[in-house]
Design a protein around this motif. Structure first.
Motif, PDB file in Angstrom:
ATOM      1  N   GLY A 180       1.475  -2.425   4.442  1.00  0.00           N
ATOM      2  CA  GLY A 180       2.592  -1.532   4.065  1.00  0.00           C
ATOM      3  C   GLY A 180       3.556  -1.264   5.215  1.00  0.00           C
ATOM      4  O   GLY A 180       4.774  -1.334   5.048  1.00  0.00           O
ATOM      5  N   TRP A 181       3.022  -0.969   6.381  1.00  0.00           N
ATOM      6  CA  TRP A 181       3.889  -0.651   7.525  1.00  0.00           C
ATOM      7  C   TRP A 181       4.623  -1.917   7.989  1.00  0.00           C
ATOM      8  O   TRP A 181       5.807  -1.880   8.300  1.00  0.00           O
ATOM      9  N   ILE A 209      -8.245   3.243  10.617  1.00  0.00           N
ATOM     10  CA  ILE A 209      -9.271   4.211  10.238  1.00  0.00           C
ATOM     11  C   ILE A 209     -10.319   4.141  11.333  1.00  0.00           C
ATOM     12  O   ILE A 209     -11.102   3.191  11.390  1.00  0.00           O
ATOM     13  N   SER A 265       0.842  -1.195   0.000  1.00  0.00           N
ATOM     14  CA  SER A 265       0.000   0.000   0.000  1.00  0.00           C
ATOM     15  C   SER A 265       0.880   1.248   0.000  1.00  0.00           C
ATOM     16  O   SER A 265       2.061   1.185   0.367  1.00  0.00           O
ATOM     17  N   VAL A 284      -1.825  -6.924  13.267  1.00  0.00           N
ATOM     18  CA  VAL A 284      -3.160  -7.108  13.855  1.00  0.00           C
ATOM     19  C   VAL A 284      -4.217  -6.422  12.988  1.00  0.00           C
ATOM     20  O   VAL A 284      -4.226  -5.180  12.876  1.00  0.00           O
ATOM     21  N   ASP A 285      -5.062  -7.213  12.363  1.00  0.00           N
ATOM     22  CA  ASP A 285      -6.117  -6.655  11.498  1.00  0.00           C
ATOM     23  C   ASP A 285      -6.993  -7.809  11.026  1.00  0.00           C
ATOM     24  O   ASP A 285      -6.458  -8.881  10.698  1.00  0.00           O
ATOM     25  N   GLN A 340      -7.591 -10.034  14.451  1.00  0.00           N
ATOM     26  CA  GLN A 340      -8.409  -9.707  15.627  1.00  0.00           C
ATOM     27  C   GLN A 340      -8.571  -8.199  15.786  1.00  0.00           C
ATOM     28  O   GLN A 340      -7.937  -7.416  15.063  1.00  0.00           O
ATOM     29  N   ASP A 341      -9.393  -7.819  16.765  1.00  0.00           N
ATOM     30  CA  ASP A 341      -9.659  -6.405  17.047  1.00  0.00           C
ATOM     31  C   ASP A 341      -8.454  -5.804  17.774  1.00  0.00           C
ATOM     32  O   ASP A 341      -8.050  -6.312  18.827  1.00  0.00           O
ATOM     33  N   ALA A 342      -7.921  -4.740  17.224  1.00  0.00           N
ATOM     34  CA  ALA A 342      -6.719  -4.118  17.802  1.00  0.00           C
ATOM     35  C   ALA A 342      -6.966  -3.593  19.214  1.00  0.00           C
ATOM     36  O   ALA A 342      -6.038  -3.527  20.024  1.00  0.00           O
ATOM     37  N   TYR A 343      -8.225  -3.227  19.522  1.00  0.00           N
ATOM     38  CA  TYR A 343      -8.506  -2.676  20.854  1.00  0.00           C
ATOM     39  C   TYR A 343      -8.441  -3.767  21.930  1.00  0.00           C
ATOM     40  O   TYR A 343      -8.318  -3.475  23.105  1.00  0.00           O
ATOM     41  N   LYS A 396      -6.314  10.002  12.139  1.00  0.00           N
ATOM     42  CA  LYS A 396      -7.038  10.523  10.974  1.00  0.00           C
ATOM     43  C   LYS A 396      -8.045  11.536  11.491  1.00  0.00           C
ATOM     44  O   LYS A 396      -9.083  11.171  12.001  1.00  0.00           O
ATOM     45  N   ALA A 433      -3.135  -3.259  10.470  1.00  0.00           N
ATOM     46  CA  ALA A 433      -1.966  -3.490   9.612  1.00  0.00           C
ATOM     47  C   ALA A 433      -2.279  -3.672   8.131  1.00  0.00           C
ATOM     48  O   ALA A 433      -1.433  -3.404   7.284  1.00  0.00           O
ATOM     49  N   SER A 470       0.534   3.538   2.059  1.00  0.00           N
ATOM     50  CA  SER A 470       0.766   3.878   3.465  1.00  0.00           C
ATOM     51  C   SER A 470       2.217   3.634   3.855  1.00  0.00           C
ATOM     52  O   SER A 470       2.735   4.241   4.792  1.00  0.00           O
ATOM     53  N   TYR A 471       2.850   2.708   3.138  1.00  0.00           N
ATOM     54  CA  TYR A 471       4.268   2.398   3.345  1.00  0.00           C
ATOM     55  C   TYR A 471       5.108   3.681   3.378  1.00  0.00           C
ATOM     56  O   TYR A 471       6.016   3.828   4.184  1.00  0.00           O
TER      57      TYR A 471
HETATM   58  C1  LIG Z   1      -5.408   2.680   6.451  1.00  0.00           C
HETATM   59  S1  LIG Z   1      -5.575   0.979   6.665  1.00  0.00           S
HETATM   60  C2  LIG Z   1      -3.993   0.545   7.255  1.00  0.00           C
HETATM   61  C3  LIG Z   1      -2.951   0.544   6.182  1.00  0.00           C
HETATM   62  C4  LIG Z   1      -1.665  -0.082   6.644  1.00  0.00           C
HETATM   63  N1  LIG Z   1      -0.974   0.739   7.625  1.00  0.00           N
HETATM   64  C5  LIG Z   1      -0.732  -0.338   5.493  1.00  0.00           C
HETATM   65  O1  LIG Z   1       0.398   0.178   5.534  1.00  0.00           O
HETATM   66  O2  LIG Z   1      -1.099  -1.059   4.567  1.00  0.00           O
HETATM   67  C6  LIG Z   1      -6.546   0.884   8.089  1.00  0.00           C
HETATM   68  C7  LIG Z   1      -6.766  -0.518   8.601  1.00  0.00           C
HETATM   69  O3  LIG Z   1      -7.290  -0.405   9.932  1.00  0.00           O
HETATM   70  C8  LIG Z   1      -8.025  -1.573  10.155  1.00  0.00           C
HETATM   71  N2  LIG Z   1      -8.838  -1.415  11.364  1.00  0.00           N
HETATM   72  C9  LIG Z   1      -9.796  -0.503  11.645  1.00  0.00           C
HETATM   73  N3  LIG Z   1     -10.311  -0.735  12.888  1.00  0.00           N
HETATM   74  C10 LIG Z   1      -9.655  -1.804  13.390  1.00  0.00           C
HETATM   75  C11 LIG Z   1      -9.699  -2.505  14.608  1.00  0.00           C
HETATM   76  N4  LIG Z   1     -10.558  -2.163  15.577  1.00  0.00           N
HETATM   77  N5  LIG Z   1      -8.860  -3.558  14.786  1.00  0.00           N
HETATM   78  C12 LIG Z   1      -7.993  -3.921  13.828  1.00  0.00           C
HETATM   79  N6  LIG Z   1      -7.878  -3.287  12.646  1.00  0.00           N
HETATM   80  C13 LIG Z   1      -8.701  -2.245  12.423  1.00  0.00           C
HETATM   81  C14 LIG Z   1      -8.825  -1.761   8.874  1.00  0.00           C
HETATM   82  O4  LIG Z   1      -9.237  -3.105   8.728  1.00  0.00           O
HETATM   83  C15 LIG Z   1      -7.793  -1.331   7.814  1.00  0.00           C
HETATM   84  O5  LIG Z   1      -7.155  -2.465   7.253  1.00  0.00           O
END
Ligand SMILES: C[S@@+](CC[C@H](N)C(=O)[O-])C[C@H]1O[C@@H](n2cnc3c(N)ncnc32)[C@H](O)[C@@H]1O
Length: 332
Positions: free
Chosen positions: A196-197, A250, A164, A211-212, A231-234, A277, A192, A166-167
């Motif tokens: 990209g990161w 996001i 992506s 984590v995503d 999984q959920d990052a929170y 954001k 994640a 975002s890298y």
């Molecule tokens: C902008 S993208 C990230 C791009 C990433 N940094 C890259 O370099 O490709 C935002 C990501 O946040 C994830 N996201 C949003 N809320 C989330 C949550 N509660 N837990 C895990 N991932 C979440 C979305 O699934 C999405 O893939």
């Protein structure tokens, strides 16, 4: 002489004007302010007390810049590399003009060959610099300064294997922090996907927990250094202190800031790169919250730098490093 010229990403002048305060004039990508504040989130670089120069043609403008450079170089010892930065506001035709002025300037200063060989073209890196900094605000008008303050932002080059764009943000954020993941470092990358990161950290030899719930792609997919945690990052809690927290979700930026606060308070990471954001939120409220001693982030950090990166859109990126000994319960 105006107190300061600040340069930002085009379209974000109103934010920069508010942050710098006492705006006197602004144009596409720049703000002239009566305050000489530095280390601003929205400024990519700032020129304190620039000299305003006018010239009808490329040659005249370059001549005035060369005279200024020669005059202010008297008695100066050039023994190390110094930054030479020529930039222009807005449109491509003005960028072309700027390149022409730089070329003519270099011809006019060719008798200072030894000094000019030490010049390194490009934006000033993070911090305070002495060099020559020129900014064209229109075809006949430029501002020149011998000092500059750099925020660290710059255009990065893409990698075709990065999944992506975002890298580019995380690569740029390393320059702002003056640190990048090293071989063997541990990274938790929250939000994640597509990776990209994570890919950027793995390219440097770090081991990443990505984590995503979304899928990883490109160079992040099946990468031996990247483990996908759907999984959920929170709800994610690391088993040990991670060297890095990356977060690019996001979501409501206040929720993300709260997540960062939890990681910092619990000492779950040593360094972090977190993208907020802001969209319709006021970025200055977020910045104030992050910097507030009440929040528990700034008081636990030895470095905390918010930046509107070259590759950021309506978002800001917070980079930080925790003070020694802030790890709690997870030591290494
Ligand atoms: C902008 S993208 C990230 C791009 C990433 N940094 C890259 O370099 O490709 C935002 C990501 O946040 C994830 N996201 C949003 N809320 C989330 C949550 N509660 N837990 C895990 N991932 C979440 C979305 O699934 C999405 O893939």
């Amino acid at each position: 002489m105006p107190p300061a010229l600040h340069v930002c990403q085009q379209g974000f002048e109103a934010f920069l004007a508010k942050e710098a305060g006492a705006c006197r004039e602004k144009g596409p990508g720049w703000v002239m302010s009566a305050s000489a504040a530095t280390d601003l989130c929205f400024a990519h670089f700032s020129l304190p007390q620039p000299l305003e120069l006018e010239g009808e043609s490329v040659n005249i403008l370059a001549g005035r810049i060369a005279d200024y450079f020669l005059e202010t170089s008297r008695g100066e010892l050039y023994e190390a590399v110094w930054p030479l930065c020529f930039e222009a506001a807005g449109v491509e035709s003005l960028n072309q003009r700027c390149r022409g002025v730089l070329k003519a300037f270099q011809e006019k200063t060719s008798r200072m060959a030894r000094v000019m060989r030490l010049a390194e073209e490009g934006r000033p890196a993070l911090g305070s610099w002495r060099g020559l900094f020129v900014y064209l605000t229109d075809f006949k008008r430029a501002f020149a300064a011998r000092q500059a303050w750099g925020g660290g932002q710059r255009r990065m080059s893409d990698d075709p294997r990065a999944p992506s764009r975002s890298y580019l943000k995380v690569e740029e954020a390393y320059l702002v922090l003056r640190e990048a993941p090293r071989p063997g470092d541990s990274v938790a990358d929250l939000g994640a996907a597509p990776g990209g990161w994570s890919f950027s950290a793995a390219q440097r030899g770090a081991r990443v927990l990505a984590v995503d719930n979304g899928p990883l792609k490109g160079g992040a997919l099946d990468n031996p250094l990247i483990e996908h945690c759907p999984q959920d990052a929170y709800k994610f809690a690391p088993e040990r202190t991670m060297d890095w927290l990356f977060c690019d979700m996001i979501d409501d930026p206040r929720k993300v800031l709260e997540l960062l606060r939890r990681w910092v308070r619990r000492g779950w990471c040593r360094k972090f790169i977190v993208n907020l954001k802001f969209g319709r939120h006021d970025p200055f409220l977020l910045l104030r919250e992050a910097a507030s001693s009440q929040g528990g982030i700034s008081s636990r950090c030895s470095v905390l730098r918010p930046r509107h990166l070259f590759h950021d859109r309506e978002e800001i990126t917070l980079v930080g490093m925790l003070k020694e000994g802030q790890g709690r319960g997870h030591g290494r």
